[in-house]
Design a protein around this motif. Sequence first.
Motif, PDB file in Angstrom:
ATOM      1  N   ALA A 340       0.835  -1.207   0.000  1.00  4.90           N
ATOM      2  CA  ALA A 340       0.000   0.000   0.000  1.00  4.90           C
ATOM      3  C   ALA A 340       0.872   1.261   0.000  1.00  4.90           C
ATOM      4  CB  ALA A 340      -0.919  -0.016   1.220  1.00  4.90           C
ATOM      5  N   LYS A 341       1.965   1.211   0.761  1.00  2.00           N
ATOM      6  CA  LYS A 341       2.850   2.381   0.849  1.00  2.00           C
ATOM      7  C   LYS A 341       3.525   2.653  -0.491  1.00  2.00           C
ATOM      8  CE  LYS A 341       6.734   4.280   3.475  1.00  2.00           C
ATOM      9  NZ  LYS A 341       7.777   4.019   4.495  1.00  2.00           N
ATOM     10  N   GLN A 342       4.067   1.589  -1.133  1.00  2.00           N
ATOM     11  CA  GLN A 342       4.707   1.747  -2.448  1.00  2.00           C
ATOM     12  C   GLN A 342       3.715   2.296  -3.469  1.00  2.00           C
ATOM     13  OE1 GLN A 342       5.865  -2.371  -2.922  1.00  2.00           O
ATOM     14  NE2 GLN A 342       8.044  -1.920  -2.591  1.00  2.00           N
ATOM     15  N   HIS A 343       2.493   1.770  -3.383  1.00  2.00           N
ATOM     16  CA  HIS A 343       1.434   2.177  -4.307  1.00  2.00           C
ATOM     17  C   HIS A 343       1.142   3.665  -4.163  1.00  2.00           C
ATOM     18  CE1 HIS A 343      -2.723   1.957  -6.101  1.00  2.00           C
ATOM     19  NE2 HIS A 343      -2.044   1.216  -6.963  1.00  2.00           N
ATOM     20  N   GLN A 345       3.029   6.035  -2.864  1.00  2.00           N
ATOM     21  CA  GLN A 345       4.178   6.858  -3.260  1.00  2.00           C
ATOM     22  C   GLN A 345       4.263   6.993  -4.784  1.00  2.00           C
ATOM     23  OE1 GLN A 345       7.395   4.756  -1.353  1.00  2.00           O
ATOM     24  NE2 GLN A 345       7.334   6.058   0.497  1.00  2.00           N
ATOM     25  N   LEU A 346       4.056   5.856  -5.478  1.00  2.00           N
ATOM     26  CA  LEU A 346       4.151   5.889  -6.939  1.00  2.00           C
ATOM     27  C   LEU A 346       3.008   6.706  -7.542  1.00  2.00           C
ATOM     28  CD1 LEU A 346       5.629   5.097  -9.466  1.00  2.00           C
ATOM     29  CD2 LEU A 346       4.425   2.908  -9.480  1.00  2.00           C
ATOM     30  N   LEU A 347       1.784   6.539  -6.995  1.00  2.00           N
ATOM     31  CA  LEU A 347       0.652   7.324  -7.501  1.00  2.00           C
ATOM     32  C   LEU A 347       0.930   8.820  -7.349  1.00  2.00           C
ATOM     33  CD1 LEU A 347      -2.630   5.445  -6.411  1.00  2.00           C
ATOM     34  CD2 LEU A 347      -1.433   5.392  -8.598  1.00  2.00           C
ATOM     35  N   ASP A 348       1.564   9.204  -6.235  1.00  2.00           N
ATOM     36  CA  ASP A 348       1.895  10.601  -5.998  1.00  2.00           C
ATOM     37  C   ASP A 348       2.921  11.093  -7.032  1.00  2.00           C
ATOM     38  OD1 ASP A 348       1.611  12.958  -4.176  1.00  2.00           O
ATOM     39  OD2 ASP A 348       3.794  12.653  -3.977  1.00  2.00           O
ATOM     40  N   GLN A 349       3.917  10.266  -7.308  1.00  2.00           N
ATOM     41  CA  GLN A 349       4.939  10.645  -8.301  1.00  2.00           C
ATOM     42  C   GLN A 349       4.327  10.773  -9.703  1.00  2.00           C
ATOM     43  OE1 GLN A 349       7.716   7.354  -7.255  1.00  2.00           O
ATOM     44  NE2 GLN A 349       9.287   8.955  -7.162  1.00  2.00           N
ATOM     45  N   ILE A 350       3.387   9.852 -10.029  1.00  2.00           N
ATOM     46  CA  ILE A 350       2.725   9.901 -11.340  1.00  2.00           C
ATOM     47  C   ILE A 350       1.896  11.185 -11.449  1.00  2.00           C
ATOM     48  CG2 ILE A 350       0.990   8.789 -12.820  1.00  2.00           C
ATOM     49  CD1 ILE A 350       1.905   6.084 -11.600  1.00  2.00           C
ATOM     50  N   LYS A 351       1.174  11.494 -10.379  1.00  2.00           N
ATOM     51  CA  LYS A 351       0.288  12.660 -10.376  1.00  2.00           C
ATOM     52  C   LYS A 351       1.065  13.967 -10.518  1.00  2.00           C
ATOM     53  CE  LYS A 351      -3.488  14.764  -7.697  1.00  2.00           C
ATOM     54  NZ  LYS A 351      -4.330  14.625  -6.485  1.00  2.00           N
ATOM     55  N   HIS A 352       2.265  14.012  -9.923  1.00  2.00           N
ATOM     56  CA  HIS A 352       3.037  15.261  -9.933  1.00  2.00           C
ATOM     57  C   HIS A 352       4.184  15.249 -10.947  1.00  2.00           C
ATOM     58  CE1 HIS A 352       1.012  15.413  -5.933  1.00  2.00           C
ATOM     59  NE2 HIS A 352       0.803  16.666  -6.334  1.00  2.00           N
ATOM     60  N   GLY A 353       4.239  14.225 -11.793  1.00  2.00           N
ATOM     61  CA  GLY A 353       5.204  14.225 -12.886  1.00  2.00           C
ATOM     62  C   GLY A 353       6.594  13.768 -12.534  1.00  2.00           C
ATOM     63  N   GLY A 354       6.795  13.228 -11.320  1.00  2.00           N
ATOM     64  CA  GLY A 354       8.122  12.739 -10.930  1.00  2.00           C
ATOM     65  C   GLY A 354       8.541  11.514 -11.727  1.00  2.00           C
ATOM     66  N   VAL A 355       7.545  10.757 -12.252  1.00  2.00           N
ATOM     67  CA  VAL A 355       7.799   9.593 -13.108  1.00  2.00           C
ATOM     68  C   VAL A 355       7.201   9.905 -14.476  1.00  2.00           C
ATOM     69  CG1 VAL A 355       7.149   7.187 -13.489  1.00  2.00           C
ATOM     70  CG2 VAL A 355       7.825   7.925 -11.217  1.00  2.00           C
TER      71      VAL A 355
END
Length: 675
Positions: A340-343, A345-355
Amino acid sequence: MLSLQDSVSLITGVGPKRVIALASLGIQTVEDLLTYYPTRYDNFEVRDLSTAVDQEKLTIKGTVMSEPVIARFGYKKNRLSFRLLVDQDVVMVTFFNQPYLKDRIELGKDLAVYGKWDGNTARLTGMKLITMNNSELGAVYPANKQIKANTIKKFVETGFKQYEHVIATLLPPPLIKQYGLLPRAKMIQEMHFPSDEHTAKLARRSAAYEEFFLFQLRIQALKRENQTEDGLEILYHNDELKTFIGSLSYELTSAQKKVVNEICRDLRRPIQMNRLLQGDVGSGKTIVAAIAMYATITAGYQAALMVPTEILAGQHAENFARLFDGLPVNVGLLTGSMTAKQHRQLLDQIKHGGVNLIIGTHALIQDAVEYANLGLIVTDEQHRFGVNQRQKFREKGEHPDVLAMTATPIPRTLAITAYGEMDVSIISEMPKGRQPIETRWLRSNQTGVALEFVLKQLQQGSQIYVVTPLIEQSETLDVRNAEELYDNLKQYFEPQFKIGLLHGRLTNEEKDATMQAFKDNETNLLVSTTVIEVGVDVANATVMMVYDADRFGLAQLHQLRGRVGRGSKQGYCLLIADPKNQVGIQRMQTMTETTDGFVVAQRDLELRGAGDVLGQKQSGLPDFKVGDPVGDLKMLQTAQADATDLLATEDWDTQTDNLPLVQYLHRHQLQTHFD
């Protein structure tokens, strides 16, 4: 005012129970009923007995020479018999368990009977008494336990009488005239109650063309609608893209270059791309997708790659991280097995363009995933997704471009139907140096020869796949199963070589660990069910050995074969099979005769039919009632061209003759959006 969209409950004699029964056959509206066409016709043309063949079904006509007699035997069993004078011959006619026919059989009256002829005893086992309604052909309808074929026929007759005057012709008059087709009301009448064999064939041709044309009109209208939507102008950095392509360790093939140009041209256009990339196993689709995704990223957008399995997602993530090493590409892997934590964090990066390159399974199109600036969605091996599912991908972000890839070569027939709303690019050649895989078909009594060959390959340092259809023993199918085979092969090859086992009942973690061990060459031979079919890449694997190969479809066997010979070594495919029928034999022969995926796919289509090849419910392939997309391919292509031409004609939708067609299209386009 009557309409063909009325419920069948408005047809005289159709009560609530019959409404439910008809619905079980997909019949809900009057139009559904009137286009529920017969699958075949019984020929009630009266025959001369001198031409009759023993055990043939035929119709004879004569004069009743004896009173009908009913004999009863057994529980609820009876036999009705009478003599019929046919020309100069007396024929004994017998009906079983139809005593109610007695009242229709009168001494001295003429009668026509349809049944099975026994040439040895000059008897006819009657099936039905024929009332000659100006037609010698009797429609036979597909039915089920809830409703009989004769009841359907009766409702069709009643429905046609009630609604005949409101049946509008949908096809444009110029096309009806050009192809010599019947107007719709006449076509429907002749499909159900044919005047003669010639008119029945004309009605079927008219119905098949109408069906193809209406389907293509819906698909082409959807394609035009998508192309008028505002898309993204992805103005990629050409110099950076050329530098990236130039840095590859090999040169692209001419086919790859052509396809890259088609995709890049689409990216720059302000219209949403909707393109299907077809290429045989190992033809180099993945690098083409990588180039498209890198182009998108150089323009400041995100790219997403969706694949069917977590194993494949992980493999792509690793490969792309290596490929784009040192470039401004940040790869994120989104799968269902993350914590859940990895999920989060990644969703946050996707939303803000970090990935900016997101790889994953269908988790990528879930509502929770928000993209900062999604420019391109690539779907890999999504050949089992229909029009509506692909439409959902397109609705992520602000009209991102869509590239769907498939390594399952699709014959022209299915490309026109299942992917009709997409532009199609084909990689038609293999990379230089890629050797065709040698395929051998062996009977099960030759398994020892195959295992000796496998042993030699293992001794030369190669790795081996062994595939079997089932996981555990089945009493109904005489097939090897993965667990039994695994135990047998361990006894044969261990301790010298290490054997692994992979099947669908393992957890995702167990599958990943097993596959990773094989990729790292810690396991020499992998026994597996078809979970390794799609996209898994182990360059050192040289042999694909398939037990009970006749249990697999041709497309599946071709996919499996494509898993080997991906490195510099020659690849081999060994098919162990004892096919019980001609279709199984033809599959094995096809696999040994050609390695061309398009030839394999066409043969698969011919042997199995369109619905089975793609999986009817998932494929988006329509269940045509009359037209055969394989047998009537030329008609299908003609209908596609005609539908495209009509939509390109200025003001076609304001012409009076086309109003029924406009209403039809509006009704069905709404259905497409809400499916």
